[in-house]
Design a protein around this motif. Sequence first.
Motif, mmCIF file in Angstrom:
data_model
loop_
_atom_site.group_PDB
_atom_site.id
_atom_site.type_symbol
_atom_site.label_atom_id
_atom_site.label_comp_id
_atom_site.label_asym_id
_atom_site.label_seq_id
_atom_site.Cartn_x
_atom_site.Cartn_y
_atom_site.Cartn_z
ATOM 1 N N ALA A 1 54.621 13.051 47.884
ATOM 2 C CA ALA A 1 54.927 12.035 48.908
ATOM 3 C C ALA A 1 55.662 12.665 50.088
ATOM 4 C CB ALA A 1 55.759 10.909 48.304
ATOM 5 N N ARG A 2 56.584 13.569 49.789
ATOM 6 C CA ARG A 2 57.330 14.236 50.863
ATOM 7 C C ARG A 2 56.391 15.016 51.780
ATOM 8 N NH1 ARG A 2 59.696 18.887 48.835
ATOM 9 N NH2 ARG A 2 58.287 20.048 50.162
ATOM 10 N N ALA A 3 55.356 15.596 51.207
ATOM 11 C CA ALA A 3 54.462 16.468 51.966
ATOM 12 C C ALA A 3 53.404 15.718 52.773
ATOM 13 C CB ALA A 3 53.771 17.441 51.007
ATOM 14 N N LEU A 4 53.221 14.431 52.509
ATOM 15 C CA LEU A 4 52.188 13.688 53.231
ATOM 16 C C LEU A 4 52.582 13.473 54.694
ATOM 17 C CD1 LEU A 4 51.151 10.994 50.606
ATOM 18 C CD2 LEU A 4 49.786 12.913 51.425
ATOM 19 N N PRO A 5 51.616 13.561 55.615
ATOM 20 C CA PRO A 5 51.924 13.384 57.037
ATOM 21 C C PRO A 5 52.079 11.925 57.459
ATOM 22 C CG PRO A 5 49.599 13.875 56.755
ATOM 23 C CD PRO A 5 50.225 13.960 55.383
ATOM 24 N N THR A 6 51.734 10.989 56.565
ATOM 25 C CA THR A 6 51.836 9.561 56.883
ATOM 26 C C THR A 6 52.743 8.881 55.860
ATOM 27 O OG1 THR A 6 49.902 9.071 55.526
ATOM 28 C CG2 THR A 6 49.516 9.485 57.876
ATOM 29 N N SER A 7 53.138 7.666 56.171
ATOM 30 C CA SER A 7 53.954 6.894 55.239
ATOM 31 C C SER A 7 53.132 6.516 54.019
ATOM 32 C CB SER A 7 54.472 5.629 55.906
ATOM 33 O OG SER A 7 55.376 5.952 56.917
ATOM 34 N N VAL A 8 53.791 6.498 52.863
ATOM 35 C CA VAL A 8 53.110 6.097 51.634
ATOM 36 C C VAL A 8 54.079 5.296 50.767
ATOM 37 C CG1 VAL A 8 53.667 8.218 50.361
ATOM 38 C CG2 VAL A 8 51.690 6.887 49.700
ATOM 39 N N TYR A 9 53.526 4.288 50.116
ATOM 40 C CA TYR A 9 54.235 3.490 49.114
ATOM 41 C C TYR A 9 53.184 3.148 48.080
ATOM 42 C CZ TYR A 9 57.093 -0.203 47.035
ATOM 43 O OH TYR A 9 57.826 -0.972 46.171
ATOM 44 N N TYR A 10 53.273 3.747 46.907
ATOM 45 C CA TYR A 10 52.207 3.620 45.920
ATOM 46 C C TYR A 10 52.818 3.315 44.552
ATOM 47 C CZ TYR A 10 48.040 4.915 43.217
ATOM 48 O OH TYR A 10 46.959 4.914 42.378
ATOM 49 N N VAL A 11 52.396 2.223 43.951
ATOM 50 C CA VAL A 11 52.785 1.856 42.588
ATOM 51 C C VAL A 11 51.510 1.426 41.876
ATOM 52 C CG1 VAL A 11 54.124 0.266 41.156
ATOM 53 C CG2 VAL A 11 55.101 1.119 43.299
ATOM 54 N N ASN A 12 51.192 2.079 40.748
ATOM 55 C CA ASN A 12 49.948 1.786 40.057
ATOM 56 C C ASN A 12 49.998 2.394 38.655
ATOM 57 O OD1 ASN A 12 47.155 1.222 39.469
ATOM 58 N ND2 ASN A 12 46.730 1.345 41.672
ATOM 59 N N SER A 13 48.986 2.102 37.868
ATOM 60 C CA SER A 13 48.882 2.706 36.543
ATOM 61 C C SER A 13 47.983 3.940 36.552
ATOM 62 C CB SER A 13 48.359 1.686 35.526
ATOM 63 O OG SER A 13 47.094 1.219 35.932
ATOM 64 N N VAL A 14 47.347 4.213 37.676
ATOM 65 C CA VAL A 14 46.523 5.416 37.819
ATOM 66 C C VAL A 14 47.124 6.316 38.893
ATOM 67 C CG1 VAL A 14 44.388 4.313 37.042
ATOM 68 C CG2 VAL A 14 44.956 4.304 39.458
ATOM 69 N N SER A 15 46.908 7.608 38.728
ATOM 70 C CA SER A 15 47.450 8.574 39.682
ATOM 71 C C SER A 15 46.808 8.388 41.063
ATOM 72 C CB SER A 15 47.184 10.000 39.202
ATOM 73 O OG SER A 15 47.834 10.226 37.982
ATOM 74 N N PRO A 16 47.575 8.614 42.122
ATOM 75 C CA PRO A 16 46.983 8.528 43.467
ATOM 76 C C PRO A 16 45.958 9.625 43.687
ATOM 77 C CG PRO A 16 49.265 9.291 43.570
ATOM 78 C CD PRO A 16 48.986 8.946 42.140
ATOM 79 N N THR A 17 45.004 9.357 44.566
ATOM 80 C CA THR A 17 43.900 10.298 44.791
ATOM 81 C C THR A 17 44.357 11.624 45.377
ATOM 82 O OG1 THR A 17 43.491 9.307 46.962
ATOM 83 C CG2 THR A 17 42.186 8.475 45.095
ATOM 84 N N TRP A 18 45.468 11.655 46.091
ATOM 85 C CA TRP A 18 45.903 12.912 46.716
ATOM 86 C C TRP A 18 46.617 13.855 45.741
ATOM 87 C CZ3 TRP A 18 48.239 8.219 47.778
ATOM 88 C CH2 TRP A 18 49.585 8.091 47.437
ATOM 89 N N ILE A 19 46.820 13.412 44.497
ATOM 90 C CA ILE A 19 47.413 14.287 43.481
ATOM 91 C C ILE A 19 46.296 14.660 42.521
ATOM 92 C CG2 ILE A 19 49.081 14.492 41.604
ATOM 93 C CD1 ILE A 19 50.861 12.551 43.073
ATOM 94 N N SER A 20 46.036 15.941 42.389
ATOM 95 C CA SER A 20 44.900 16.385 41.601
ATOM 96 C C SER A 20 45.057 16.019 40.115
ATOM 97 C CB SER A 20 44.715 17.889 41.754
ATOM 98 O OG SER A 20 45.897 18.578 41.387
ATOM 99 N N GLU A 21 46.242 16.215 39.543
ATOM 100 C CA GLU A 21 46.404 15.971 38.126
ATOM 101 C C GLU A 21 47.872 15.749 37.815
ATOM 102 O OE1 GLU A 21 45.944 18.750 34.266
ATOM 103 O OE2 GLU A 21 44.271 18.805 35.672
ATOM 104 N N LEU A 22 48.142 14.747 37.017
ATOM 105 C CA LEU A 22 49.530 14.505 36.568
ATOM 106 C C LEU A 22 49.702 14.931 35.143
ATOM 107 C CD1 LEU A 22 51.015 11.173 37.967
ATOM 108 C CD2 LEU A 22 51.794 13.487 38.296
#
Length: 148
Positions: free
Chosen positions: A127-148
Motif C-alpha cells: 500500500a505504501r508503494a502504490l502511486p494512488t490512494s488505496v483502501y481495501y478490505v476483503n477475503s481475497v488478496s488484492p490483485t497488485w499483490i502477487s502472493e500472500l
Amino acid sequence: MGDRCQVDGSWKETDPQAGLGWYNFNMETGEKLLGTCNLWRGVSPLQTEVEALLWAMQCMLRHNKLVMVFETNLSDVVQMVSKPEEWPAFAVLLEEIDRCKRRFLSFSITHIPRTNNTKADKLAQSARALPTSVYYVNSVSPTWISEL
C-alpha cells in the motif's frame, strides 16, 4: 484458537505515504479477512504502527469480530496499549484504541516475531508503494499483490 489479527505499518522517511496492513484469520474455521490502505506519512514509524492497530480494531468491530487476539511484531505497541499513560505523545490515538478495546468481548494484544508477521507486512508495504490512494478490505488478496 479462534480469531487472530496480525497488524503492521510501513513507514519510510523518503516516501510521502505510509502503508497499513492487517491479516485476520480464524484458526478453527480457516476464514480470513485482510486489509490494506495508505495514508499521508505521519511523523514516525511508531505512529504508523499504532494507526495500523487502530484501523484493524475498527475493521474487526465493523465485521462483528468481538473476540480477538491482535498480534504485532513491535513490542512498543504492546506496551503502549498496556500502559498508555507512559506514552503521552500518543494520547489521542491511544484513547481511541481504548474506546475500541472496550467494545470487544475479549481483547488481547501480543508480540510476535517479525518473521511471523509477513502477510500484514506485505500488505502494508504494498500500500505504501502504490502511486494512488488505496483502501481495501476483503477475503481475497488484492490483485497488485502477487502472493500472500
